[in-house]
Design a protein around this motif. Sequence first.
Motif, PDB file in Angstrom:
ATOM      1  N   GLY A 135      15.463  -0.197  10.939  1.00  0.00           N
ATOM      2  CA  GLY A 135      14.581  -0.840   9.973  1.00  0.00           C
ATOM      3  C   GLY A 135      13.691  -1.933  10.529  1.00  0.00           C
ATOM      4  O   GLY A 135      13.062  -2.673   9.768  1.00  0.00           O
ATOM      5  N   VAL A 136      13.591  -2.037  11.875  1.00  0.00           N
ATOM      6  CA  VAL A 136      12.729  -3.085  12.444  1.00  0.00           C
ATOM      7  C   VAL A 136      11.278  -2.637  12.554  1.00  0.00           C
ATOM      8  O   VAL A 136      10.384  -3.478  12.715  1.00  0.00           O
ATOM      9  N   ILE A 137      11.047  -1.337  12.509  1.00  0.00           N
ATOM     10  CA  ILE A 137       9.685  -0.811  12.464  1.00  0.00           C
ATOM     11  C   ILE A 137       9.615   0.281  11.401  1.00  0.00           C
ATOM     12  O   ILE A 137      10.632   0.857  11.020  1.00  0.00           O
ATOM     13  N   THR A 138       8.413   0.561  10.959  1.00  0.00           N
ATOM     14  CA  THR A 138       8.209   1.504   9.858  1.00  0.00           C
ATOM     15  C   THR A 138       8.658   2.914  10.218  1.00  0.00           C
ATOM     16  O   THR A 138       8.572   3.324  11.376  1.00  0.00           O
ATOM     17  N   ASP A 139       9.097   3.616   9.187  1.00  0.00           N
ATOM     18  CA  ASP A 139       9.376   5.039   9.358  1.00  0.00           C
ATOM     19  C   ASP A 139       8.317   5.862   8.625  1.00  0.00           C
ATOM     20  O   ASP A 139       8.516   7.044   8.349  1.00  0.00           O
ATOM     21  N   ALA A 140       7.177   5.221   8.324  1.00  0.00           N
ATOM     22  CA  ALA A 140       6.079   5.913   7.639  1.00  0.00           C
ATOM     23  C   ALA A 140       5.424   6.968   8.533  1.00  0.00           C
ATOM     24  O   ALA A 140       4.747   7.866   8.031  1.00  0.00           O
ATOM     25  N   PHE A 141       5.629   6.841   9.845  1.00  0.00           N
ATOM     26  CA  PHE A 141       5.064   7.794  10.808  1.00  0.00           C
ATOM     27  C   PHE A 141       6.206   8.410  11.609  1.00  0.00           C
ATOM     28  O   PHE A 141       7.164   7.712  11.938  1.00  0.00           O
ATOM     29  N   PRO A 142       6.095   9.676  11.953  1.00  0.00           N
ATOM     30  CA  PRO A 142       7.069  10.225  12.904  1.00  0.00           C
ATOM     31  C   PRO A 142       7.004   9.401  14.191  1.00  0.00           C
ATOM     32  O   PRO A 142       5.917   8.939  14.580  1.00  0.00           O
ATOM     33  N   PRO A 143       8.121   9.179  14.869  1.00  0.00           N
ATOM     34  CA  PRO A 143       8.107   8.317  16.050  1.00  0.00           C
ATOM     35  C   PRO A 143       7.172   8.818  17.153  1.00  0.00           C
ATOM     36  O   PRO A 143       6.581   8.012  17.874  1.00  0.00           O
ATOM     37  N   GLU A 144       6.999  10.135  17.254  1.00  0.00           N
ATOM     38  CA  GLU A 144       6.077  10.682  18.253  1.00  0.00           C
ATOM     39  C   GLU A 144       4.641  10.253  17.948  1.00  0.00           C
ATOM     40  O   GLU A 144       3.889   9.874  18.850  1.00  0.00           O
ATOM     41  N   ASP A 145       4.268  10.318  16.667  1.00  0.00           N
ATOM     42  CA  ASP A 145       2.925   9.915  16.257  1.00  0.00           C
ATOM     43  C   ASP A 145       2.732   8.415  16.454  1.00  0.00           C
ATOM     44  O   ASP A 145       1.672   7.961  16.895  1.00  0.00           O
ATOM     45  N   LEU A 146       3.759   7.660  16.123  1.00  0.00           N
ATOM     46  CA  LEU A 146       3.692   6.214  16.273  1.00  0.00           C
ATOM     47  C   LEU A 146       3.492   5.835  17.737  1.00  0.00           C
ATOM     48  O   LEU A 146       2.674   4.972  18.060  1.00  0.00           O
ATOM     49  N   MET A 147       4.207   6.511  18.627  1.00  0.00           N
ATOM     50  CA  MET A 147       4.039   6.251  20.063  1.00  0.00           C
ATOM     51  C   MET A 147       2.609   6.538  20.490  1.00  0.00           C
ATOM     52  O   MET A 147       1.999   5.749  21.216  1.00  0.00           O
ATOM     53  N   PHE A 148       2.073   7.654  20.030  1.00  0.00           N
ATOM     54  CA  PHE A 148       0.695   8.012  20.380  1.00  0.00           C
ATOM     55  C   PHE A 148      -0.288   6.951  19.864  1.00  0.00           C
ATOM     56  O   PHE A 148      -1.200   6.545  20.581  1.00  0.00           O
ATOM     57  N   LEU A 149      -0.092   6.504  18.647  1.00  0.00           N
ATOM     58  CA  LEU A 149      -0.975   5.481  18.079  1.00  0.00           C
ATOM     59  C   LEU A 149      -0.922   4.185  18.889  1.00  0.00           C
ATOM     60  O   LEU A 149      -1.963   3.581  19.189  1.00  0.00           O
ATOM     61  N   LEU A 150       0.270   3.766  19.254  1.00  0.00           N
ATOM     62  CA  LEU A 150       0.414   2.506  19.983  1.00  0.00           C
ATOM     63  C   LEU A 150      -0.185   2.568  21.385  1.00  0.00           C
ATOM     64  O   LEU A 150      -0.894   1.647  21.803  1.00  0.00           O
ATOM     65  N   VAL A 151       0.083   3.656  22.116  1.00  0.00           N
ATOM     66  CA  VAL A 151      -0.496   3.736  23.467  1.00  0.00           C
ATOM     67  C   VAL A 151      -2.008   3.911  23.402  1.00  0.00           C
ATOM     68  O   VAL A 151      -2.731   3.444  24.289  1.00  0.00           O
ATOM     69  N   SER A 152      -2.496   4.536  22.334  1.00  0.00           N
ATOM     70  CA  SER A 152      -3.945   4.658  22.162  1.00  0.00           C
ATOM     71  C   SER A 152      -4.572   3.292  21.931  1.00  0.00           C
ATOM     72  O   SER A 152      -5.602   2.959  22.527  1.00  0.00           O
ATOM     73  N   LEU A 153      -3.952   2.509  21.080  1.00  0.00           N
ATOM     74  CA  LEU A 153      -4.457   1.151  20.835  1.00  0.00           C
ATOM     75  C   LEU A 153      -4.492   0.339  22.130  1.00  0.00           C
ATOM     76  O   LEU A 153      -5.455  -0.367  22.405  1.00  0.00           O
ATOM     77  N   ALA A 154      -3.434   0.447  22.905  1.00  0.00           N
ATOM     78  CA  ALA A 154      -3.326  -0.355  24.123  1.00  0.00           C
ATOM     79  C   ALA A 154      -4.267   0.114  25.229  1.00  0.00           C
ATOM     80  O   ALA A 154      -4.718  -0.697  26.036  1.00  0.00           O
ATOM     81  N   GLY A 155      -4.577   1.395  25.275  1.00  0.00           N
ATOM     82  CA  GLY A 155      -5.313   1.924  26.420  1.00  0.00           C
ATOM     83  C   GLY A 155      -6.776   2.223  26.229  1.00  0.00           C
ATOM     84  O   GLY A 155      -7.535   2.246  27.202  1.00  0.00           O
TER      85      GLY A 155
END
Length: 192
Positions: A135-155
């Motif tokens: 419960g420390v991060i949202t489960d609104a996104f599948p974790p695979e999608d969330l990873m993609f979103l985060l690395v996209s933001l960073a890169g």
Amino acid sequence: MAARDPEATKARIFDAAVAEFAQHGIAGARIDRIAAQAKANKQLIYAYFGNKAELFTHVLGRSMVDLAAAVPIDPDDIDGWMDRLLDYHATHPELLRLLFWEGVEYGTGELPDEPARHAHYAAKVTALRDGQERGVITDAFPPEDLMFLLVSLAGWASVVPQIRRILVGDDDVARDRLRSSIREAALRVVRP
């Protein structure tokens, strides 16, 4: 006659290959230039690393392992992780360039080291899934999608620096503002 040091030679070849592939991509890279830059015999490159495509796969794979070791994902501190990831990309822009060139070369086709790549990302996705389950991060996104979103933001700003410069600006104030915006966007994306 000086003693041959295979590990030092491999390290010089690796460093030269990183620079060559980051600048020219897979198709444009030249083994002759890598050998000259590394002050190594061209035949040693083939003996140590195989052909040019195998050398590229080795270079990118090790670069990604280096990133994973230097900046492990922390679902309990996404803000800090994003900071460390942004810093890493700023000091190692070659990694994103290598990934870009890989995309140009292979597109959506299978990568030579695809099983290893799946394993590389699976550990990151598992960390995010764990954060979701706790419960420390949202489960609104599948974790695979969330990873993609985060690395996209960073890169993305490093992948297309010309667009960043045109849209955001290129002075210290603009870069700091964008960094803050990226961090805030990441926090909003993961907020439960």
